[in-house]
Design an enzyme around this catalytic site. Structure first.
Site, short mmCIF file in Angstrom:
data_model
loop_
_atom_site.label_atom_id
_atom_site.label_comp_id
_atom_site.label_asym_id
_atom_site.label_seq_id
_atom_site.Cartn_x
_atom_site.Cartn_y
_atom_site.Cartn_z
N ASP A 17 -9.68 95.68 -23.72
CA ASP A 17 -8.46 96.29 -23.16
C ASP A 17 -8.85 97.61 -22.50
O ASP A 17 -9.90 98.19 -22.79
CB ASP A 17 -7.42 96.54 -24.26
CG ASP A 17 -6.13 97.14 -23.67
OD1 ASP A 17 -5.64 96.63 -22.65
OD2 ASP A 17 -5.61 98.13 -24.22
N SER A 18 -7.95 98.08 -21.63
CA SER A 18 -8.18 99.37 -21.00
C SER A 18 -8.16 100.51 -22.02
O SER A 18 -8.68 101.59 -21.74
CB SER A 18 -7.09 99.63 -19.96
OG SER A 18 -5.83 99.61 -20.62
N TYR A 49 -4.96 101.66 -16.79
CA TYR A 49 -5.27 100.82 -15.64
C TYR A 49 -3.99 100.51 -14.84
O TYR A 49 -4.06 100.16 -13.66
CB TYR A 49 -5.84 99.47 -16.09
CG TYR A 49 -7.31 99.44 -16.48
CD1 TYR A 49 -8.02 100.60 -16.75
CD2 TYR A 49 -7.96 98.22 -16.58
CE1 TYR A 49 -9.36 100.52 -17.13
CE2 TYR A 49 -9.29 98.15 -16.94
CZ TYR A 49 -10.00 99.30 -17.22
OH TYR A 49 -11.32 99.22 -17.58
N GLY A 50 -2.85 100.59 -15.52
CA GLY A 50 -1.60 100.05 -14.99
C GLY A 50 -1.11 100.66 -13.69
O GLY A 50 -0.31 100.07 -12.97
N CYS A 80 -5.36 92.50 -22.06
CA CYS A 80 -4.70 93.50 -21.22
C CYS A 80 -4.01 92.73 -20.09
O CYS A 80 -4.67 91.96 -19.37
CB CYS A 80 -5.76 94.45 -20.65
SG CYS A 80 -5.15 95.61 -19.42
N ASN A 81 -2.72 92.93 -19.96
CA ASN A 81 -1.99 92.19 -18.92
C ASN A 81 -2.40 92.63 -17.53
O ASN A 81 -2.50 91.82 -16.61
CB ASN A 81 -0.48 92.42 -19.08
CG ASN A 81 0.05 91.73 -20.31
OD1 ASN A 81 0.41 90.57 -20.28
ND2 ASN A 81 0.05 92.44 -21.43
N THR A 82 -2.63 93.94 -17.38
CA THR A 82 -2.99 94.46 -16.06
C THR A 82 -4.30 93.84 -15.60
O THR A 82 -4.41 93.38 -14.46
CB THR A 82 -3.10 96.00 -16.14
OG1 THR A 82 -1.92 96.50 -16.78
CG2 THR A 82 -3.23 96.62 -14.77
N GLU A 165 -0.65 106.14 -25.68
CA GLU A 165 -2.04 106.62 -25.74
C GLU A 165 -2.11 108.07 -26.22
O GLU A 165 -3.10 108.50 -26.78
CB GLU A 165 -2.71 106.50 -24.36
CG GLU A 165 -2.97 105.07 -23.92
CD GLU A 165 -4.30 104.48 -24.39
OE1 GLU A 165 -5.28 105.23 -24.53
OE2 GLU A 165 -4.34 103.25 -24.62
N CYS A 199 2.89 94.12 -21.85
CA CYS A 199 1.82 95.11 -21.92
C CYS A 199 1.44 95.22 -23.39
O CYS A 199 2.32 95.35 -24.25
CB CYS A 199 2.29 96.46 -21.39
SG CYS A 199 1.08 97.76 -21.66
N THR A 200 0.14 95.17 -23.66
CA THR A 200 -0.29 95.12 -25.06
C THR A 200 -0.06 96.44 -25.81
O THR A 200 -0.20 96.49 -27.02
CB THR A 200 -1.78 94.72 -25.13
OG1 THR A 200 -2.55 95.63 -24.31
CG2 THR A 200 -1.98 93.31 -24.63
N HIS A 201 0.28 97.49 -25.10
CA HIS A 201 0.61 98.75 -25.77
C HIS A 201 2.03 98.76 -26.34
O HIS A 201 2.34 99.55 -27.23
CB HIS A 201 0.51 99.92 -24.79
CG HIS A 201 -0.89 100.35 -24.47
ND1 HIS A 201 -1.77 99.55 -23.79
CD2 HIS A 201 -1.54 101.50 -24.75
CE1 HIS A 201 -2.92 100.21 -23.65
NE2 HIS A 201 -2.80 101.39 -24.22
N1 DGL Z 1 -2.51 97.41 -22.23
C1 DGL Z 1 -2.53 97.15 -20.84
C2 DGL Z 1 -1.67 95.95 -20.50
O1 DGL Z 1 -1.46 95.08 -21.34
C3 DGL Z 1 -2.11 98.27 -19.93
C4 DGL Z 1 -2.59 99.59 -20.25
C5 DGL Z 1 -2.97 100.39 -19.04
O2 DGL Z 1 -2.12 100.70 -18.17
O3 DGL Z 1 -4.12 100.71 -18.99
O4 DGL Z 1 -1.22 95.85 -19.38
#
Ligand code: DGL
Length: 280
Positions: A17-18, A49-50, A80-82, A165, A199-201
């Site tokens: 993941d990011s 990353y988003g 990570c979805n992104t 974060e 988003c996994t966060h």
């Molecule tokens: N956790 C990432 C996701 O599922 C996004 C986090 C990021 O923006 O880096 O999209």
């Protein structure tokens, strides 16, 4: 680019993941598949990353996947979805044949999408995700391939990942932004009966999300769907299963300093862990 020489020995499953968000996915995978070995890699130094461009997300993700391959992972999950939205297809089609065609990289959008058909009754689904994931249109495109009758409405939440974060997920400031984006989403489509946390966060904001989502609307966190789908993948691919070692271990790596990673990781995992720092 020169071809990397990779070992063909069995090894752990890589989870990438990011930042910390993929830990929510890793946790559910380990609950369901505790016998496997895992390596987690968080690119915390370059998160989020988003809000980054397609090219940058692709390049960062490819570096991390290559690192996990070099660490011996035959299979890597982009938790990570992104990264799944912006880098998965290119890595699968262009980079894997070049790096090692016998390895696999899987994303987390497909397992989530497959579960949606039986969860929504109104056939109106909401998506809360990073700007990158929403803009990529990956969710509506993938959902409509399987379920053409479902309408998907997205709401980008650029500030949610930085809130998580930076350890602010329980703060009053988080309430403000969570309420705002949920209101925006439901104002765009009042028939939504199912919301994907894309988003996994976002599971870290679940208490607050529940507070502002009206009763009767289902909230979908991805972890259990990704874990079930991975278990099924291993059954359908015994050749890959045989390449993934069974020692019940998990090693954690971050591109940031370990001192920064550890306290935050333990919030996501609900337990203390050890980690090492890596350079890509
Ligand atoms: N956790 C990432 C996701 O599922 C996004 C986090 C990021 O923006 O880096 O999209």
């Amino acid at each position: 680019m020169s071809k990397t020489v990779l070992s063909q020995k069995p090894g752990p499953i890589g989870v990438f993941d990011s930042g910390y968000g993929g830990l929510t996915i890793l946790k559910q995978i380990r609950d369901l598949m505790p016998e496997y070995d895992f390596i987690y890699l968080g690119d915390n130094a370059r998160t989020p990353y988003g809000t980054r461009s397609f090219q940058v997300v692709y390049e960062f993700t490819l570096q991390c996947v290559t690192k996990l391959f070099e660490m011996g992972c035959p299979l890597v999950i982009l938790a990570c979805n992104t990264a799944s939205a912006k880098a998965l297809r290119t890595i699968q089609q262009i980079d894997l044949p070049r790096l090692d065609a016998t390895r696999r990289v899987l994303g987390i959008i497909r397992p989530t999408v497959e579960s949606i058909g039986e969860l929504t009754k109104s056939r109106h689904v909401g998506l809360l995700a990073t700007p990158g994931t929403v803009k990529s249109l990956s969710y509506p495109l993938e959902i409509n391939k399987l379920f053409p009758d479902i309408t998907v409405t997205g709401e980008a939440c650029p500030i949610w990942v930085p809130l998580v974060e930076s350890g602010e997920s329980q703060s009053a400031g988080a309430d403000y932004f969570v309420e705002r984006h949920i209101k925006n989403l439901l104002a765009k489509d009042s028939k939504i009966d199912t919301i994907i946390l894309g988003c996994t966060h976002y599971p870290l904001l679940l208490d607050k999300i529940r507070k502002y989502v009206p009763q009767g609307i289902k909230i979908i966190s991805q972890g259990e769907y990704v874990a079930t789908s991975l278990k099924d993948y291993m059954k359908r691919h015994p050749e890959m299963d045989a390449r993934c070692t069974n020692g019940s271990s998990c090693r954690y790596y971050t591109t940031e300093s370990v001192d920064t990673f550890l306290p935050n990781a333990s919030i996501f995992l609900n337990e203390a862990v050890d980690a090492d720092s890596v350079t890509l």
